[in-house]
Enzyme design. Structure first.
Site, PDB file in Angstrom:
ATOM      1  CE1 TYR A 115      -3.798   2.351   0.454  1.00 54.12           C
ATOM      2  CE2 TYR A 115      -2.405   3.376   2.124  1.00 54.12           C
ATOM      3  CZ  TYR A 115      -3.514   3.410   1.296  1.00 54.12           C
ATOM      4  OH  TYR A 115      -4.343   4.509   1.308  1.00 54.12           O
ATOM      5  CE  LYS A 119      -2.746   4.874  -2.891  1.00 55.60           C
ATOM      6  NZ  LYS A 119      -3.953   5.417  -3.556  1.00 55.60           N
ATOM      7  CB  THR A 155     -12.396   4.102   5.171  1.00 54.73           C
ATOM      8  OG1 THR A 155     -10.977   3.880   5.347  1.00 54.73           O
ATOM      9  CG2 THR A 155     -12.656   5.586   4.982  1.00 54.73           C
TER      10      THR A 155
END
Length: 220
Positions: A115, A119, A155
């Protein structure tokens, strides 16, 4: 009233992304904006390193290759607007710069590493998009979509990787502001991360070339 439509695609599949781009371009020859905010974590939340049918590590495919290819496919429609904005979400979690030569993370895979790398790649690619194509007709920006609520919003992704301590999603409005607010007009290139890799034009070009190789994207 105004018509609101939608499209469905598997963003881990570049074949599906191509179909999506073609369908959107045919339906919308002029686009005012493109927000690439879809993202995945930990092999589509499986807890394993997942490789797609096309041979790409899953997080790389969804978080990096899909927005890179979709932006290329929709760039003519965006240019036709004359005032379009393109935003690709990055994250304060960007990192794993030592893996820029191993985007598929064949070595040293972990969910957070994949991840973080994705990014960082997003921020680097937006910086390169701005350098190549940014201007009055199309603006390119990136940001952490939860920057207004501290280190994260509550989230599914945050809960999966970091815990259920995030702030309210209702307060995370930077994405919509970059896309629509007059305050962001004519500000292509702003909002980038300050990591040295984002500012390194040679590293950005190498990443760009690899993404072209993996997606077949054509930027004109």
């Amino acid at each position: 009233g105004d018509y609101t439509g939608g499209y469905v695609a598997d963003l881990s599949s570049m074949s599906d992304v191509r179909k999506l781009g073609d369908n959107v371009a045919k339906g919308h020859p002029s686009l005012d904006g493109l927000l690439n905010n879809a993202g995945s974590f930990d092999g589509d939340y499986t807890g394993e390193r997942v490789v797609t049918a096309e041979g790409n590590e899953y997080t790389l495919a969804v978080n990096v290759l899909a927005p890179f290819l979709l932006t290329a496919l929709l760039l003519p429609s965006l240019r036709a607007s004359g005032r379009a904005r393109v935003v690709i979400s990055s994250s304060v979690s960007m990192g794993a710069a030592d893996a820029l030569g191993d985007l598929q993370l064949r070595r040293g895979y972990s969910a957070h590493r994949a991840y973080s790398l994705s990014k960082l790649c997003d921020a680097m690619l937006v910086a390169e998009l701005h350098a190549r194509y940014g201007g009055e007709a199309v603006a390119f920006n990136t940001m952490d979509p939860t920057s207004q609520v501290g280190l994260g919003a509550d989230t599914k992704m945050l809960r999966a990787g970091w815990g259920s301590w995030g702030g309210s999603c209702d307060e995370a409005t930077i994405s919509s502001e970059m896309m629509a607010d007059e305050a962001w007009a004519g500000r292509s290139g702003e909002g980038f991360a300050t990591r040295k890799e984002v500012a390194d034009s040679l590293l950005r070009r190498r990443l760009w070339d690899e993404c072209v190789r993996l997606t077949g994207a054509i930027y004109e």
